[in-house]
Motif scaffolding. Structure first.
Motif, mmCIF file in Angstrom:
data_model
loop_
_atom_site.group_PDB
_atom_site.id
_atom_site.type_symbol
_atom_site.label_atom_id
_atom_site.label_comp_id
_atom_site.label_asym_id
_atom_site.label_seq_id
_atom_site.Cartn_x
_atom_site.Cartn_y
_atom_site.Cartn_z
ATOM 1 N N LEU A 89 12.574 7.147 75.181
ATOM 2 C CA LEU A 89 12.083 8.540 75.285
ATOM 3 C C LEU A 89 12.560 9.388 74.110
ATOM 4 C CD1 LEU A 89 12.463 9.378 79.093
ATOM 5 C CD2 LEU A 89 10.435 8.608 77.872
ATOM 6 N N GLY A 90 13.638 8.951 73.466
ATOM 7 C CA GLY A 90 14.161 9.703 72.321
ATOM 8 C C GLY A 90 13.576 9.242 70.996
ATOM 9 N N GLU A 91 12.692 8.215 71.044
ATOM 10 C CA GLU A 91 12.098 7.682 69.811
ATOM 11 C C GLU A 91 11.148 8.700 69.187
ATOM 12 O OE1 GLU A 91 12.186 4.546 68.403
ATOM 13 O OE2 GLU A 91 13.332 3.386 69.862
ATOM 14 N N VAL A 97 7.126 6.424 73.439
ATOM 15 C CA VAL A 97 7.495 7.406 74.476
ATOM 16 C C VAL A 97 6.519 7.319 75.648
ATOM 17 C CG1 VAL A 97 7.910 9.843 74.968
ATOM 18 C CG2 VAL A 97 8.501 8.925 72.721
ATOM 19 N N VAL A 98 5.224 7.249 75.323
ATOM 20 C CA VAL A 98 4.191 7.145 76.373
ATOM 21 C C VAL A 98 4.408 5.888 77.205
ATOM 22 C CG1 VAL A 98 1.720 6.729 76.767
ATOM 23 C CG2 VAL A 98 2.439 8.500 75.171
ATOM 24 N N ASN A 99 4.601 4.759 76.529
ATOM 25 C CA ASN A 99 4.787 3.494 77.255
ATOM 26 C C ASN A 99 6.059 3.504 78.096
ATOM 27 O OD1 ASN A 99 2.406 2.416 76.307
ATOM 28 N ND2 ASN A 99 3.358 1.542 74.476
ATOM 29 N N ALA A 100 7.101 4.143 77.579
ATOM 30 C CA ALA A 100 8.357 4.242 78.340
ATOM 31 C C ALA A 100 8.152 5.084 79.599
ATOM 32 C CB ALA A 100 9.442 4.862 77.464
ATOM 33 N N LEU A 101 7.419 6.191 79.470
ATOM 34 C CA LEU A 101 7.156 7.064 80.630
ATOM 35 C C LEU A 101 6.373 6.314 81.700
ATOM 36 C CD1 LEU A 101 6.213 10.382 78.768
ATOM 37 C CD2 LEU A 101 8.167 10.093 80.297
ATOM 38 N N GLN A 102 5.345 5.572 81.267
ATOM 39 C CA GLN A 102 4.523 4.843 82.238
ATOM 40 C C GLN A 102 5.311 3.701 82.879
ATOM 41 O OE1 GLN A 102 0.971 3.968 79.867
ATOM 42 N NE2 GLN A 102 -0.096 5.624 80.922
ATOM 43 N N THR A 103 6.145 3.045 82.090
ATOM 44 C CA THR A 103 6.972 1.948 82.622
ATOM 45 C C THR A 103 7.957 2.485 83.662
ATOM 46 O OG1 THR A 103 6.809 0.831 80.486
ATOM 47 C CG2 THR A 103 8.507 0.040 81.997
ATOM 48 N N LEU A 104 8.562 3.634 83.376
ATOM 49 C CA LEU A 104 9.494 4.256 84.327
ATOM 50 C C LEU A 104 8.814 4.531 85.660
ATOM 51 C CD1 LEU A 104 11.462 6.764 82.062
ATOM 52 C CD2 LEU A 104 12.476 4.923 83.425
ATOM 53 N N ASN A 139 20.677 11.602 80.906
ATOM 54 C CA ASN A 139 19.902 11.373 79.676
ATOM 55 C C ASN A 139 18.395 11.452 79.938
ATOM 56 O OD1 ASN A 139 22.245 11.024 78.231
ATOM 57 N ND2 ASN A 139 22.240 8.787 78.383
ATOM 58 N N LEU A 140 17.983 10.877 81.077
ATOM 59 C CA LEU A 140 16.559 10.905 81.435
ATOM 60 C C LEU A 140 16.071 12.342 81.599
ATOM 61 C CD1 LEU A 140 13.849 9.680 82.373
ATOM 62 C CD2 LEU A 140 14.826 9.474 84.666
ATOM 63 N N MET A 141 16.805 13.140 82.385
ATOM 64 C CA MET A 141 16.400 14.520 82.652
ATOM 65 C C MET A 141 16.422 15.366 81.379
ATOM 66 S SD MET A 141 15.490 14.364 85.716
ATOM 67 C CE MET A 141 15.033 16.082 85.839
ATOM 68 N N GLU A 142 17.417 15.103 80.517
ATOM 69 C CA GLU A 142 17.488 15.854 79.247
ATOM 70 C C GLU A 142 16.311 15.511 78.342
ATOM 71 O OE1 GLU A 142 21.352 15.137 77.600
ATOM 72 O OE2 GLU A 142 22.344 16.597 78.924
ATOM 73 N N SER A 143 15.935 14.224 78.316
ATOM 74 C CA SER A 143 14.788 13.796 77.500
ATOM 75 C C SER A 143 13.494 14.426 78.014
ATOM 76 C CB SER A 143 14.652 12.265 77.517
ATOM 77 O OG SER A 143 15.763 11.676 76.903
ATOM 78 N N LEU A 144 13.312 14.416 79.333
ATOM 79 C CA LEU A 144 12.107 15.014 79.930
ATOM 80 C C LEU A 144 12.067 16.511 79.650
ATOM 81 C CD1 LEU A 144 11.936 13.137 83.375
ATOM 82 C CD2 LEU A 144 10.542 12.726 81.342
ATOM 83 N N ASP A 145 13.217 17.137 79.774
ATOM 84 C CA ASP A 145 13.326 18.575 79.512
ATOM 85 C C ASP A 145 12.928 18.880 78.060
ATOM 86 O OD1 ASP A 145 14.407 21.233 80.640
ATOM 87 O OD2 ASP A 145 15.473 21.062 78.746
ATOM 88 N N SER A 146 13.440 18.072 77.128
ATOM 89 C CA SER A 146 13.129 18.276 75.698
ATOM 90 C C SER A 146 11.639 18.090 75.425
ATOM 91 C CB SER A 146 13.913 17.282 74.826
ATOM 92 O OG SER A 146 15.289 17.489 75.007
ATOM 93 N N SER A 155 -0.423 15.670 75.884
ATOM 94 C CA SER A 155 -0.524 14.447 76.693
ATOM 95 C C SER A 155 0.854 13.961 77.124
ATOM 96 C CB SER A 155 -1.239 13.342 75.914
ATOM 97 O OG SER A 155 -2.551 13.739 75.627
ATOM 98 N N LEU A 156 1.826 14.083 76.220
ATOM 99 C CA LEU A 156 3.193 13.684 76.573
ATOM 100 C C LEU A 156 3.743 14.573 77.672
ATOM 101 C CD1 LEU A 156 5.129 12.802 73.287
ATOM 102 C CD2 LEU A 156 4.477 11.294 75.149
ATOM 103 N N LYS A 157 3.487 15.866 77.567
ATOM 104 C CA LYS A 157 3.956 16.799 78.606
ATOM 105 C C LYS A 157 3.319 16.456 79.952
ATOM 106 C CE LYS A 157 4.896 20.699 75.532
ATOM 107 N NZ LYS A 157 4.596 22.091 75.190
#
Length: 689
Positions: A89-91, A97-104, A139-146, A155-157
């Protein structure tokens, strides 16, 4: 030649025996589901994984197919995948980032689906491991917040919000979802507010943001301090509150527009021809066909805003100029199927210029008007469970509004007049009101109209007692404000009095059936006390002296109903049954109404006899009333202008628990996580360096 045949034969043999090729990402998933660390053989394994298009179905299916023991064997790999998703998510590369979000999302849903019976703590352990849970979730919540607060891709949002909705709704009862503890500790409240305050973000993501906030506010709201409740209650930023109001208004307007479209289509269709041919005997049945799914998620958001934040009350009366100026967003908005609870976001151009001709008052509309129209639709049919819940929530919201001093001030403001076209249920004994003839009046008149409409149209064997009680309470609270502030409202009070008397008549006619299920005396007492309020204090808030005379005229004209009610409650209060006490309260409450009837009826009969008139006109009765006030003796009744304030925790906790459960189920069911195709994302990100 022989060589070619041999080659051909080999090819045929090969194609017959070979299994269909698996895509590379599926092979990589299979490696994760082995007990070995997949990065041992391929150090670039995790780096490569997030460049592959996610196969959500396969990953979720694979997780669900494993039993508890098998899942525990690959726990380390699951933990590793979860942690690498968070790192991705920090990449800088948005595709990762998109693939990481969908995988999560697939991970969270898959593990939860498999472990429905286990505790939330076990699921946290399975996903991330106890020892690393706090840091990983931070870390997850901070990344989503950012990502939500950044200037970047819409689209990422959208995916971030969908992941958060997935996280929140993964259990039916959100208060049992222990993962949410980390969402409480690492708040994304400010990110949600930022979305609502920005016109572009709000148009793209406002609906998801508002639904997410409404759900987070309901996490263990009675058991512990929920930071989202605390923060929502003190928001005073006008653009943010207006943004939230706009999102809610747009969703409710979309519902109203869909209903109006269906109604018009219905009226011009087959049933219309049939009813005009045969008469109006099929109206009720035909009308049941007009059904648009209710939207409890957005209604819950409106409730929480009104109930928790006093500053939001001002938003109810604010007109929204951008409603008529909405344009379709540049980036495509994914659509999902309509759901039983309307948890699908409305289309982004819900209040486009095309709607203006449909609605005469859209130019001067506001959130409260939109909400009143919505309420008038959903409260028509309370036989359907979702509509019953929606109707109840509408009345709870109106209860909160009716108790608020500021809300009452603008409801009763003579300088704020609106034409509110409420939907009225088709009934055989009344004509459909012409929309164009509606007068401009203070908004409280529309609230009273809505209450009168409900009272008149729901007298049936499946009697919605709870809704009737709420309805009468709302009227009472509005009268208390009028009495306290001496507001003389020009309203057709006769319609209210007539509806209340007919309600008493209905309760008496169906005494046996209703008493088997309900304590009808609670409702009867409330209705009688509304009349007592008018009798005792009417001179301070009724618009003219003649309005007070008309009140007496209605009581005298309908005296038979009050006489019958007195006989019924007297009979039950003198028996030693379960209804003795509630019935005796009604007996005492009727003292002034009976005094009026017993005082004026002989005077009217005497007037008729002296003047040799068999049937007195209304004017003649009013003349008798006016000339005999001075000899009338009434008792002063205490507490008529007092009421118990609304309290959610003590009386409504069970209702909200079930409501939030049903919303959670439907949000989860309709969460389209892969609506953004890979091609579309690649196209969007191809311009990003």
């Amino acid at each position: 030649m022989a060589q070619t045949e041999k080659k051909g034969g080999l090819l045929r043999k090969s194609s017959a025996s070979k299994k269909p090729l698996k895509e590379k990402v599926v092979l990589m998933y299979d490696e994760i589901f082995m007990t070995e660390d997949p990065s041992k053989c391929n150090p670039r394994f995790w780096e490569e994984l997030f460049l592959m298009k996610v196969n959500l179905e396969y990953l979720e299916g694979k997780l669900e197919a494993l039993d508890g023991e098998e899942l525990m064997k690959i726990k380390d790999n699951i933990n590793c995948l979860f942690q690498h998703c968070i790192q991705a998510l920090g990449e800088e590369h948005p595709i990762r980032v998109v693939n990481a979000l969908q995988t999560l999302c697939a991970l969270i849903r898959g593990v939860h689906q498999k472990n429905k019976s286990t505790s939330g703590f076990d699921i946290i352990n399975m996903l991330v491991g106890f020892d690393k849970a706090e840091l990983c979730m931070k870390n997850l919540m901070e990344s989503l917040d950012s990502l939500l607060c950044a200037e970047g891709s819409e689209s990422l949002k959208s995916l971030c919000l969908k992941l958060l909705l997935c996280l929140v709704t993964v259990t039916d009862n959100i208060s049992q979802n222990t993962i949410l503890e980390y969402v409480m500790i690492n708040s994304i409240f400010e990110a949600i507010l930022q979305i609502l305050s920005s016109p572009l973000s709000r148009r793209e993501h406002g609906y998801d943001a508002v639904v997410l906030l409404a759900l987070l506010v309901n996490y263990r709201k009675y058991e512990s301090v929920n930071p989202y409740i605390v923060k929502l209650s003190i928001v005073d930023d006008e653009p943010t509150l207006n943004g939230m109001g706009l999102v809610i208004a747009q969703a409710l307007s979309e519902y109203n527009r869909q209903y109006k479209d269906k109604e018009e289509e219905h009226q011009s269709g087959f049933f219309s021809a049939l009813t005009s041919m045969v008469g109006s005997m099929f109206i009720a049945d035909a009308d049941e066909k007009i059904s648009v799914q209710t939207n409890e998620a957005i209604l819950l958001a409106l409730y929480e805003a009104v109930h928790l934040n006093r500053n939001f009350i001002t938003v109810l009366a604010q007109s929204h100029p951008e409603m008529g100026l909405m344009t379709t967003p540049i980036s495509p908005v994914p659509t999902t199927p309509v759901t039983p609870l309307g948890t699908t976001p409305p289309s982004s151009d819900v209040i486009s210029s095309a709607e203006l001709p449909l609605d005469a008052d859209v130019q001067t509309s506001n959130l409260l008007i939109t909400f009143l129209k919505y309420s008038s639709i959903v409260m028509q049919d309370t036989k359907d469970e979702h509509r019953l819940h929606s109707g109840k929530l509408c009345l709870i919201i109106l209860t909160c509004i009716a108790e608020d001093q500021y809300a009452n001030a603008f409801l009763h403001d003579d300088n704020m007049n609106f034409r509110v076209n409420l939907h009225r249920m088709p009934m055989r004994h009344r004509k459909k009101a012409a929309d164009k003839n509606l007068p401009c009046r203070p908004l409280v008149c529309a609230v009273l109209d809505l209450m009168v409409e409900f009272i008149v149209t729901h007298m049936m064997k499946e009697f919605p007692m709870d809704l009737y009680v709420r309805c009468i309470q709302i009227v009472h609270k509005l009268l208390c404000y009028q009495k306290k502030c001496r507001v003389r409202l020009h309203y057709t009070w006769r319609e209210l009095w007539s509806a209340l008397i007919n309600l008493l008549k209905f309760l008496m006619s169906n005494e046996t059936v209703l008493l088997a299920k309900h304590n009808i005396f609670t409702l009867a007492l409330m209705v009688v006390n509304l009349f007592n309020m008018f009798i005792t204090y009417g001179d301070t808030f009724l618009p003219t002296p003649s309005s007070y005379d008309e009140l007496y005229y209605e009581i005298i004209r309908m005296h038979q109903n009050f006489d019958n009610l007195y006989s019924m409650v007297l009979r039950l209060s003198t028996n030693a049954g379960q209804w003795k006490e509630p019935a005796s309260k009604v007996t005492h409450a009727l003292v002034n109404i009976r005094a009026i009837i017993n005082h004026f009826n002989p005077k009217i009969e005497s007037y008729a006899a002296v003047n040799h008139i068999s049937q007195l006109s209304e004017d003649q009765v009013l003349e008798v009333v006016r000339s005999n006030y001075d000899t009338l003796t009434l008792k002063l009744q205490d507490g008529l202008d007092q009421y118990e304030r609304y309290s959610e925790q003590h009386k409504e906790a069970a209702f909200f628990k079930e409501l939030v459960r049903s919303i959670s189920i439907n949000v989860r069911k309709n969460l389209a996580f892969n609506t953004l195709s890979q091609e579309l994302l690649l196209k969007e990100f191809s311009t990003i360096s």
